[in-house]
Scaffold this motif. Structure first.
Motif, PDB file in Angstrom:
ATOM      1  N   VAL A  51       0.707  -1.293   0.205  1.00  0.00           N
ATOM      2  CA  VAL A  51      -0.047  -0.032   0.316  1.00  0.00           C
ATOM      3  C   VAL A  51       0.693   1.330  -0.254  1.00  0.00           C
ATOM      4  O   VAL A  51       1.233   1.346   1.209  1.00  0.00           O
ATOM      5  N   VAL A  52       0.866   1.874  -1.205  1.00  0.00           N
ATOM      6  CA  VAL A  52       1.614   3.197  -1.217  1.00  0.00           C
ATOM      7  C   VAL A  52       0.636   4.377  -1.122  1.00  0.00           C
ATOM      8  O   VAL A  52       0.114   4.274  -1.425  1.00  0.00           O
ATOM      9  N   TYR A  53       0.943   4.936  -0.117  1.00  0.00           N
ATOM     10  CA  TYR A  53      -0.750   6.309   0.981  1.00  0.00           C
ATOM     11  C   TYR A  53       0.298   7.273   0.990  1.00  0.00           C
ATOM     12  O   TYR A  53       1.684   7.612   1.294  1.00  0.00           O
ATOM     13  N   ILE A  54      -0.435   8.775   0.179  1.00  0.00           N
ATOM     14  CA  ILE A  54       0.746   9.805   0.073  1.00  0.00           C
ATOM     15  C   ILE A  54      -0.772  10.931   0.236  1.00  0.00           C
ATOM     16  O   ILE A  54      -1.745  10.721  -0.729  1.00  0.00           O
ATOM     17  N   ASN A  55      -0.240  11.243   1.394  1.00  0.00           N
ATOM     18  CA  ASN A  55      -1.727  12.677   1.715  1.00  0.00           C
ATOM     19  C   ASN A  55      -0.649  13.863   1.075  1.00  0.00           C
ATOM     20  O   ASN A  55       0.645  14.805   1.851  1.00  0.00           O
ATOM     21  N   PHE A  56      -1.041  14.386   0.273  1.00  0.00           N
ATOM     22  CA  PHE A  56      -0.521  15.803  -0.289  1.00  0.00           C
ATOM     23  C   PHE A  56      -0.731  17.136   0.542  1.00  0.00           C
ATOM     24  O   PHE A  56      -0.385  17.616   0.684  1.00  0.00           O
ATOM     25  N   VAL A  57      -1.440  17.336   1.722  1.00  0.00           N
ATOM     26  CA  VAL A  57      -1.863  17.897   2.924  1.00  0.00           C
ATOM     27  C   VAL A  57      -0.502  17.514   3.967  1.00  0.00           C
ATOM     28  O   VAL A  57       0.318  18.904   4.248  1.00  0.00           O
ATOM     29  N   GLU A  58      -0.522  15.835   4.670  1.00  0.00           N
ATOM     30  CA  GLU A  58       0.902  15.866   5.008  1.00  0.00           C
ATOM     31  C   GLU A  58       1.915  16.443   4.573  1.00  0.00           C
ATOM     32  O   GLU A  58       2.528  16.606   5.501  1.00  0.00           O
ATOM     33  N   GLU A  59       2.387  15.504   3.486  1.00  0.00           N
ATOM     34  CA  GLU A  59       3.909  15.733   2.800  1.00  0.00           C
ATOM     35  C   GLU A  59       3.474  16.643   1.356  1.00  0.00           C
ATOM     36  O   GLU A  59       3.513  15.720   0.461  1.00  0.00           O
ATOM     37  N   PRO A  60       3.207  18.124   1.509  1.00  0.00           N
ATOM     38  CA  PRO A  60       3.465  18.333   0.406  1.00  0.00           C
ATOM     39  C   PRO A  60       4.418  18.421  -0.845  1.00  0.00           C
ATOM     40  O   PRO A  60       4.874  18.707  -1.575  1.00  0.00           O
ATOM     41  N   LYS A  61       5.565  17.900   0.015  1.00  0.00           N
ATOM     42  CA  LYS A  61       6.405  17.488  -1.153  1.00  0.00           C
ATOM     43  C   LYS A  61       6.278  16.584  -2.267  1.00  0.00           C
ATOM     44  O   LYS A  61       7.208  16.721  -3.780  1.00  0.00           O
ATOM     45  N   TYR A  62       5.502  15.591  -2.164  1.00  0.00           N
ATOM     46  CA  TYR A  62       4.759  14.636  -3.084  1.00  0.00           C
ATOM     47  C   TYR A  62       4.556  15.542  -4.223  1.00  0.00           C
ATOM     48  O   TYR A  62       4.260  14.455  -5.123  1.00  0.00           O
ATOM     49  N   LYS A  63       3.834  16.707  -3.937  1.00  0.00           N
ATOM     50  CA  LYS A  63       3.443  17.413  -5.372  1.00  0.00           C
ATOM     51  C   LYS A  63       5.146  17.440  -6.762  1.00  0.00           C
ATOM     52  O   LYS A  63       4.116  18.101  -7.125  1.00  0.00           O
ATOM     53  N   LEU A  64       5.979  17.100  -5.376  1.00  0.00           N
ATOM     54  CA  LEU A  64       6.888  17.379  -7.001  1.00  0.00           C
ATOM     55  C   LEU A  64       6.967  16.100  -7.944  1.00  0.00           C
ATOM     56  O   LEU A  64       7.624  15.161  -8.150  1.00  0.00           O
ATOM     57  N   ILE A  65       6.492  15.242  -7.493  1.00  0.00           N
ATOM     58  CA  ILE A  65       6.450  14.048  -8.060  1.00  0.00           C
ATOM     59  C   ILE A  65       6.413  13.797  -9.277  1.00  0.00           C
ATOM     60  O   ILE A  65       6.634  13.139 -10.307  1.00  0.00           O
ATOM     61  N   THR A  66       5.104  14.550 -10.456  1.00  0.00           N
ATOM     62  CA  THR A  66       4.908  14.781 -11.562  1.00  0.00           C
ATOM     63  C   THR A  66       5.968  16.025 -12.441  1.00  0.00           C
ATOM     64  O   THR A  66       5.717  16.322 -13.566  1.00  0.00           O
ATOM     65  N   GLU A  67       7.177  15.844 -12.271  1.00  0.00           N
ATOM     66  CA  GLU A  67       7.815  17.509 -12.726  1.00  0.00           C
ATOM     67  C   GLU A  67       8.847  16.511 -13.256  1.00  0.00           C
ATOM     68  O   GLU A  67       9.025  17.440 -14.374  1.00  0.00           O
ATOM     69  N   ASP A  68       9.280  15.245 -13.540  1.00  0.00           N
ATOM     70  CA  ASP A  68       9.756  15.028 -14.729  1.00  0.00           C
ATOM     71  C   ASP A  68       8.779  14.490 -16.053  1.00  0.00           C
ATOM     72  O   ASP A  68       8.440  13.387 -17.183  1.00  0.00           O
ATOM     73  N   GLY A  69       7.602  14.575 -15.675  1.00  0.00           N
ATOM     74  CA  GLY A  69       6.091  14.021 -16.501  1.00  0.00           C
ATOM     75  C   GLY A  69       5.194  13.352 -15.335  1.00  0.00           C
ATOM     76  O   GLY A  69       5.081  13.120 -14.580  1.00  0.00           O
ATOM     77  N   TYR A  70       4.262  12.843 -16.408  1.00  0.00           N
ATOM     78  CA  TYR A  70       2.916  12.278 -16.010  1.00  0.00           C
ATOM     79  C   TYR A  70       2.320  11.234 -16.262  1.00  0.00           C
ATOM     80  O   TYR A  70       1.570  10.369 -15.552  1.00  0.00           O
ATOM     81  N   LYS A  71       3.839  10.079 -16.324  1.00  0.00           N
ATOM     82  CA  LYS A  71       3.578   8.910 -17.221  1.00  0.00           C
ATOM     83  C   LYS A  71       4.088   8.272 -16.276  1.00  0.00           C
ATOM     84  O   LYS A  71       4.446   8.198 -15.130  1.00  0.00           O
ATOM     85  N   THR A  72       3.474   6.389 -15.854  1.00  0.00           N
ATOM     86  CA  THR A  72       3.709   6.517 -14.781  1.00  0.00           C
ATOM     87  C   THR A  72       4.940   5.925 -14.344  1.00  0.00           C
ATOM     88  O   THR A  72       5.765   6.144 -13.220  1.00  0.00           O
ATOM     89  N   ASP A  73       5.753   5.504 -15.428  1.00  0.00           N
ATOM     90  CA  ASP A  73       7.397   5.010 -14.309  1.00  0.00           C
ATOM     91  C   ASP A  73       8.272   6.417 -14.134  1.00  0.00           C
ATOM     92  O   ASP A  73       9.223   6.037 -13.079  1.00  0.00           O
ATOM     93  N   ASP A  74       7.789   7.617 -14.669  1.00  0.00           N
ATOM     94  CA  ASP A  74       8.145   8.822 -13.773  1.00  0.00           C
ATOM     95  C   ASP A  74       8.154   9.148 -12.713  1.00  0.00           C
ATOM     96  O   ASP A  74       8.699   9.623 -11.899  1.00  0.00           O
ATOM     97  N   ILE A  75       6.368   8.948 -12.656  1.00  0.00           N
ATOM     98  CA  ILE A  75       5.887   9.342 -11.084  1.00  0.00           C
ATOM     99  C   ILE A  75       6.301   7.905 -10.073  1.00  0.00           C
ATOM    100  O   ILE A  75       6.635   8.177  -9.204  1.00  0.00           O
ATOM    101  N   ILE A  76       6.744   7.089 -10.365  1.00  0.00           N
ATOM    102  CA  ILE A  76       7.076   6.058  -9.215  1.00  0.00           C
ATOM    103  C   ILE A  76       8.204   5.932  -9.219  1.00  0.00           C
ATOM    104  O   ILE A  76       8.803   5.559  -8.255  1.00  0.00           O
TER     105      ILE A  76
END
Length: 460
Positions: A51-76
């Motif tokens: 289970v990979v749980y990401i909370n954009f309020v508690e951990e706003p750093k995860y808003k950066l996961i799309t900086e390389d694009g929105y494809k699955t491999d880039d986000i993972i």
């Protein structure tokens, strides 16, 4: 003491979703604190190895996961860089994006996750309706929506230990018009009144279930209301904040009037409809209120058969509506179960809430000269059915007119909810309030053969 998990209808939906070979990423919408995250995490932990749980309020750093694009491999890849302990095993992993309203852009990735197919995705968050046009445009065709509300009366009964047998027995009484016995009427009537006072917010009901009393429940409700006010201050723009808060506070006051139509002019001195138009929609999109529109004429179809300036407003959760009442009414209601001046408003809100949770849109009708007024309308496949809510055992004059007059050919039967037993007279079917949550199932089963029976030992 470990927190009690309250069984929810979404549990079965999530299980069916997982076993659908064509499942799409799922977006779970709903007001704050109705139990979205709790139910999703429980399902995920029971059903997936990772289970990979990401909370954009508690951990706003995860808003950066799309900086390389929105494809699955880039986000993972970016998630793994931020937290190497997260595991991504194809077919065994679910990724949960929580507090989606803080980062609606992540919805763009749903298309790529669906096309990739290795990982299951659930997004959830409060106030999603405010941003939903953005989310929809970013993910159209590649997601499934589910709207979650506070608990309905059936889920409340589950929490009190009742199972499907009790629910089927209620339906049997409704369909056969065999009256409930005195014990059933007393037990279910008292449970329903408790539910009216408590509402269906999980934190409130958990306190009630664990303690067996109302102790502490009002404090939780008042804190929830304060949280909603804070959301309005946080997410609403500029001047609209004050206007939205004004509408929010005015709902119980205006529902207590004989004329329950919501009047903008009563919200604040000099208030005009054009200034408040967006404020009503904001609260609706946030999931906090339900708007009941006045029909132009009681006929099918319902959609498009109403204006935008005449409506009633109900709270999405009657317990929170009750918690907004003045202190004297609160004390009288909880200590003595006396509903006072708010009796009609309370029952109307609870029926409106139940209809909405069944999936019905909310509509009422009031003739311009005020000689005919009906609380709600629902449609079946074949006809339009007026629904009357009676706080007292009164005659249903408007209901009889709608059924008997040739002016309303779409209407052949009517429904009346009261504190009394089941019964039928002159094509008006009377049902106890505590059966409201079963209305859609009841009408679906009865569609082809509403029984032509005479009065049956209930309140007509």
């Amino acid at each position: 003491m470990a927190a009690v998990y309250l069984k929810r209808k979404i549990d079965g939906y999530l299980a069916a979703w997982k076993y659908d070979p064509n499942r799409k990423p799922l977006i779970v919408k709903g007001p704050r604190q109705v139990g979205k995250t709790e139910s999703i995490l429980r399902f995920a932990e029971d059903s997936y190895k990772n289970v990979v749980y990401i909370n954009f309020v508690e951990e706003p750093k995860y808003k950066l996961i799309t900086e390389d694009g929105y494809k699955t491999d880039d986000i993972i890849r970016n998630i793994s860089r931020m937290d190497p302990s997260k595991r991504f095993e194809p077919g065994e992993t679910i990724i949960i994006f929580d507090e989606l309203q803080e980062y609606p852009e992540i919805a763009t990735s749903l298309k790529f996750f669906k096309m990739d197919g290795r990982f299951d995705i659930i997004c959830c968050g409060s106030l999603l309706g405010i941003h939903y046009k953005r989310i929809e445009s970013n993910s159209v065709g590649y997601k499934t929506d589910y709207e979650m509300t506070s608990l309905d009366f059936e889920e409340f009964l589950w929490a009190k230990g009742y199972d499907r047998t009790a629910i089927e027995d209620m339906l049997w009484h409704m369909e056969t018009l065999k009256p409930f016995n005195q014990t059933e009427m007393k037990v279910f009537g008292n449970l329903f009144l408790d539910f009216c006072i408590l509402g269906g917010m999980p934190a409130v009901l958990r306190e009630y279930i664990q303690k067996g009393t109302f102790e502490g429940t009002l404090d939780i409700q008042k804190q929830l209301l304060e949280d909603y006010r804070e959301d309005i201050r946080k997410y609403a723009d500029g001047m609209d904040q004050t206007r939205i808060l004004n509408v929010f506070e005015q709902i119980p006051v205006q529902l207590a009037k004989n004329n329950k139509k919501f009047q903008i002019s009563k919200v604040a001195k000099g208030a005009r409809f054009k200034d408040y138009r967006g404020c009503i929609e904001w609260l609706r999109d946030a999931g906090i209120i339900r708007i009941c529109y006045c029909l132009n004429f009681p006929e099918l179809p319902l959609k498009g058969n109403h204006g935008d300036t005449k409506y009633k407003i109900y709270f999405f959760d009657t317990g929170l509506f009750v918690a907004l009442l003045d202190d004297e009414a609160q004390e009288d209601l909880r200590a003595n179960k006396n509903l006072g001046v708010y009796k009609g408003a309370l029952y109307e809100n609870i029926v409106g809430e139940a209809l909405s949770k069944c999936g019905y849109g909310l509509y009422y009708y009031k003739r311009e000269d005020s000689t005919l007024e009906e609380d709600f309308f629902v449609r079946t496949q074949q006809s339009l059915m007026p629904v009357e809510v009676k706080a007292k055992r009164e005659t249903a004059k408007s209901l009889r007119t709608l059924i008997e007059s040739d002016k309303y050919p779409d209407i052949q039967y009517g429904l009346k909810f009261t504190a009394g037993n089941v019964g039928v007279s002159d094509n008006i079917y009377t049902l106890p309030y505590f059966c409201t949550f079963l209305l859609k199932t009841y009408l679906k089963r009865a569609e082809e053969h509403l029984p032509e029976q005479e009065y049956a030992d209930g309140t007509p």
